[in-house]
Design a protein around this motif. Structure first.
Motif, PDB file in Angstrom:
ATOM      1  N   ARG A   1       0.832  -1.203   0.000  1.00 38.54           N
ATOM      2  CA  ARG A   1       0.000   0.000   0.000  1.00 38.54           C
ATOM      3  C   ARG A   1       0.869   1.256   0.000  1.00 38.54           C
ATOM      4  N   GLU A   2       1.973   1.215   0.723  1.00 34.60           N
ATOM      5  CA  GLU A   2       2.857   2.376   0.820  1.00 34.60           C
ATOM      6  C   GLU A   2       3.396   2.779  -0.548  1.00 34.60           C
ATOM      7  N   GLN A   3       3.825   1.789  -1.357  1.00 32.30           N
ATOM      8  CA  GLN A   3       4.324   2.082  -2.701  1.00 32.30           C
ATOM      9  C   GLN A   3       3.249   2.731  -3.564  1.00 32.30           C
ATOM     10  N   ASN A   4       2.042   2.221  -3.467  1.00 31.83           N
ATOM     11  CA  ASN A   4       0.955   2.741  -4.281  1.00 31.83           C
ATOM     12  C   ASN A   4       0.533   4.144  -3.842  1.00 31.83           C
ATOM     13  N   GLU A   5       0.516   4.386  -2.537  1.00 32.31           N
ATOM     14  CA  GLU A   5       0.189   5.721  -2.041  1.00 32.31           C
ATOM     15  C   GLU A   5       1.231   6.743  -2.485  1.00 32.31           C
ATOM     16  N   LYS A   6       2.496   6.339  -2.460  1.00 35.10           N
ATOM     17  CA  LYS A   6       3.562   7.242  -2.884  1.00 35.10           C
ATOM     18  C   LYS A   6       3.400   7.616  -4.355  1.00 35.10           C
ATOM     19  N   ALA A   7       3.123   6.628  -5.200  1.00 35.37           N
ATOM     20  CA  ALA A   7       2.918   6.902  -6.619  1.00 35.37           C
ATOM     21  C   ALA A   7       1.668   7.749  -6.842  1.00 35.37           C
ATOM     22  N   TYR A   8       0.612   7.462  -6.082  1.00 36.13           N
ATOM     23  CA  TYR A   8      -0.632   8.217  -6.205  1.00 36.13           C
ATOM     24  C   TYR A   8      -0.416   9.686  -5.844  1.00 36.13           C
ATOM     25  N   GLU A   9       0.289   9.931  -4.754  1.00 35.46           N
ATOM     26  CA  GLU A   9       0.545  11.306  -4.324  1.00 35.46           C
ATOM     27  C   GLU A   9       1.398  12.051  -5.342  1.00 35.46           C
ATOM     28  N   MET A  10       2.335  11.347  -5.960  1.00 32.27           N
ATOM     29  CA  MET A  10       3.143  11.981  -6.997  1.00 32.27           C
ATOM     30  C   MET A  10       2.267  12.394  -8.176  1.00 32.27           C
ATOM     31  N   LEU A  11       1.333  11.511  -8.586  1.00 31.81           N
ATOM     32  CA  LEU A  11       0.405  11.850  -9.653  1.00 31.81           C
ATOM     33  C   LEU A  11      -0.514  13.007  -9.251  1.00 31.81           C
ATOM     34  N   LYS A  12      -0.926  12.998  -7.994  1.00 30.07           N
ATOM     35  CA  LYS A  12      -1.828  14.039  -7.504  1.00 30.07           C
ATOM     36  C   LYS A  12      -1.174  15.415  -7.586  1.00 30.07           C
ATOM     37  N   ARG A  13       0.144  15.465  -7.361  1.00 30.70           N
ATOM     38  CA  ARG A  13       0.863  16.741  -7.466  1.00 30.70           C
ATOM     39  C   ARG A  13       0.880  17.248  -8.903  1.00 30.70           C
ATOM     40  N   LYS A  14       0.678  16.341  -9.850  1.00 28.88           N
ATOM     41  CA  LYS A  14       0.654  16.700 -11.270  1.00 28.88           C
ATOM     42  C   LYS A  14      -0.778  16.743 -11.805  1.00 28.88           C
ATOM     43  N   GLN A  15      -1.752  16.929 -10.919  1.00 32.90           N
ATOM     44  CA  GLN A  15      -3.157  16.802 -11.299  1.00 32.90           C
ATOM     45  C   GLN A  15      -3.542  17.722 -12.457  1.00 32.90           C
ATOM     46  N   ILE A  16      -3.121  18.965 -12.420  1.00 34.36           N
ATOM     47  CA  ILE A  16      -3.499  19.901 -13.473  1.00 34.36           C
ATOM     48  C   ILE A  16      -2.943  19.444 -14.821  1.00 34.36           C
ATOM     49  N   GLU A  17      -1.683  19.013 -14.833  1.00 37.72           N
ATOM     50  CA  GLU A  17      -1.070  18.538 -16.081  1.00 37.72           C
ATOM     51  C   GLU A  17      -1.782  17.300 -16.603  1.00 37.72           C
ATOM     52  N   ILE A  18      -2.080  16.377 -15.689  1.00 41.57           N
ATOM     53  CA  ILE A  18      -2.697  15.110 -16.093  1.00 41.57           C
ATOM     54  C   ILE A  18      -4.107  15.329 -16.623  1.00 41.57           C
ATOM     55  N   GLU A  19      -4.879  16.181 -15.959  1.00 39.38           N
ATOM     56  CA  GLU A  19      -6.240  16.427 -16.421  1.00 39.38           C
ATOM     57  C   GLU A  19      -6.242  17.170 -17.755  1.00 39.38           C
ATOM     58  N   LYS A  20      -5.195  17.935 -18.022  1.00 35.85           N
ATOM     59  CA  LYS A  20      -5.064  18.565 -19.331  1.00 35.85           C
ATOM     60  C   LYS A  20      -4.822  17.500 -20.406  1.00 35.85           C
ATOM     61  N   ILE A  21      -3.971  16.495 -20.075  1.00 34.15           N
ATOM     62  CA  ILE A  21      -3.730  15.389 -21.004  1.00 34.15           C
ATOM     63  C   ILE A  21      -5.032  14.654 -21.313  1.00 34.15           C
TER      64      ILE A  21
ATOM     65  N   VAL B   1     -11.875  13.287 -14.527  1.00 33.29           N
ATOM     66  CA  VAL B   1     -10.945  12.301 -13.967  1.00 33.29           C
ATOM     67  C   VAL B   1     -11.334  11.997 -12.523  1.00 33.29           C
ATOM     68  N   LEU B   2     -11.496  10.720 -12.227  1.00 30.03           N
ATOM     69  CA  LEU B   2     -11.789  10.258 -10.874  1.00 30.03           C
ATOM     70  C   LEU B   2     -10.480   9.926 -10.174  1.00 30.03           C
ATOM     71  N   TRP B   3     -10.208  10.616  -9.070  1.00 29.14           N
ATOM     72  CA  TRP B   3      -9.021  10.341  -8.266  1.00 29.14           C
ATOM     73  C   TRP B   3      -9.460   9.485  -7.090  1.00 29.14           C
ATOM     74  N   ASP B   4      -8.996   8.258  -7.043  1.00 29.28           N
ATOM     75  CA  ASP B   4      -9.554   7.270  -6.118  1.00 29.28           C
ATOM     76  C   ASP B   4      -8.443   6.568  -5.340  1.00 29.28           C
ATOM     77  N   GLU B   5      -8.352   6.868  -4.046  1.00 32.07           N
ATOM     78  CA  GLU B   5      -7.372   6.177  -3.191  1.00 32.07           C
ATOM     79  C   GLU B   5      -7.851   4.795  -2.775  1.00 32.07           C
ATOM     80  N   MET B   6      -9.102   4.461  -3.085  1.00 31.10           N
ATOM     81  CA  MET B   6      -9.690   3.133  -2.901  1.00 31.10           C
ATOM     82  C   MET B   6      -9.693   2.668  -1.449  1.00 31.10           C
TER      83      MET B   6
END
Length: 321
Positions: A237-257, A263-268
């Motif tokens: 879970r720790e690895q996945n949370e770390k990757a998720y948080e990194m993506l979350k910091r790029k949210q504006i860029e990703i949603e532009k893509i 876009v649904l952001w889901d920590e599940m």
């Protein structure tokens, strides 16, 4: 009269390309796993090469993209032999593998029959493949390699067996039809990991982004919704949370893509995995009967699948922070 000039194909000895199995062929195979994936019909992600299994070393170990199904690959540059067959079965047992692949350029008849027999006596949870790589040149071109599947599980028989065993066979029949048509649509559009894919009765199919523990899946979600998700499914879970948080910091860029998709952001919640996803409501009954409507769905799937694979490749596979 115009005459089309064609080159002459020359088959070459694999030893001209790779002088050593361990140092040359195994690393090349791991780096070019998509070519092997295309031949056998589903995407593989490599986790490790030369993995210790007891006192032996397995050439390549990985997983079927988006699943926990273990893939073991034993390769050689010489004729198939009893030694490698024995090692293959040993590695499969030691790692509880679901997909077992033997790659050899020269296949002996007795070994082809042995692999066929292994598929006959196992169920759909265990699948043996015998694959032959062929190296060639056209005139004086750079060498190229094509994989040929010499023997594989009979998925027609296994799918039929599965349909008889389950009461919800009509649902599985629809899924197989939908996924097959989707793969054909994506392959015609030159989408990676689509050509030659084998259909599935599952409610989702996965695509690689080039990093272990990360995949993009197309899903038939609950409530008649199609979902395309970038799934973070590393071992902790720790690895996945770390990757998720990194993506979350790029949210504006990703949603532009994602070009206007919600876009649904889901920590599940308490689950091990995390994901980002896009959804599309569809009429399932219409999708079952109307081929033109299914094509409309594929037109939505194709670009969004590419966009989420781009996100995975650019922000995760390349290790961007």
């Amino acid at each position: 009269m115009n005459t089309v000039q064609l080159g002459k194909i020359k088959i070459i000895d694999p030893r001209e390309l790779w002088s050593n199995e361990e140092r040359d062929f195994t690393p090349w195979l791991a780096e070019n796993i998509e070519a092997l994936s295309e031949a056998i019909g589903f995407p593989i992600e490599v986790e490790q090469t030369e993995k210790a299994v007891g006192k032996y070393e397995l050439d390549v170990v990985g997983k079927v993209v988006g699943t926990d199904k273990v893939v073991v690959i034993e390769n050689q540059l010489e004729k198939s032999d009893h030694k490698h067959l024995g090692q293959l079965v040993t590695y499969a047992a030691g790692l509880n593998a679901s997909v077992i692949i033997w790659v050899t350029p020269y296949v002996e008849d007795e070994h082809r029959r042995a692999v066929e027999w292994l598929n006959e006596i196992t169920d759909e949870q265990v699948n043996f493949f015998l694959v032959r790589p062929e190296a060639f040149r056209i005139n004086e071109s750079l060498p190229a390699v094509k994989f040929y599947v010499e023997t594989a599980p009979s998925h027609f028989v296994r799918n039929l067996r599965e349909a008889y065993k389950r009461e919800d066979a009509p649902r599985h029949t629809f899924r197989r039809m939908f996924w097959q048509e989707m793969f054909d649509y994506l392959a015609a559009d030159n989408h990676p990991n689509a050509k030659g894919r084998q259909t599935s009765a599952d409610s989702w199919v996965g695509f690689s982004v080039g990093k272990s523990g990360v995949s993009v899946n197309v899903c038939m979600g609950q409530g008649s919704k199609l979902r395309i998700e970038l799934l973070l499914s590393a071992s902790t879970r720790e690895q996945n949370e770390k990757a998720y948080e990194m993506l979350k910091r790029k949210q504006i860029e990703i949603e532009k893509i994602m070009d206007g998709e919600t876009v649904l952001w889901d920590e599940m919640g308490s689950a091990k995995s995390c994901r980002i996803a896009v959804n599309y409501a569809y009429d399932k009954a219409r999708a079952e009967d109307d081929a033109s409507y299914r094509k409309e769905l594929f037109k939505w799937i194709a670009p969004n699948l590419s966009r989420l694979r781009r996100v995975g490749a650019e922000y995760l596979a390349k290790g961007n922070e």
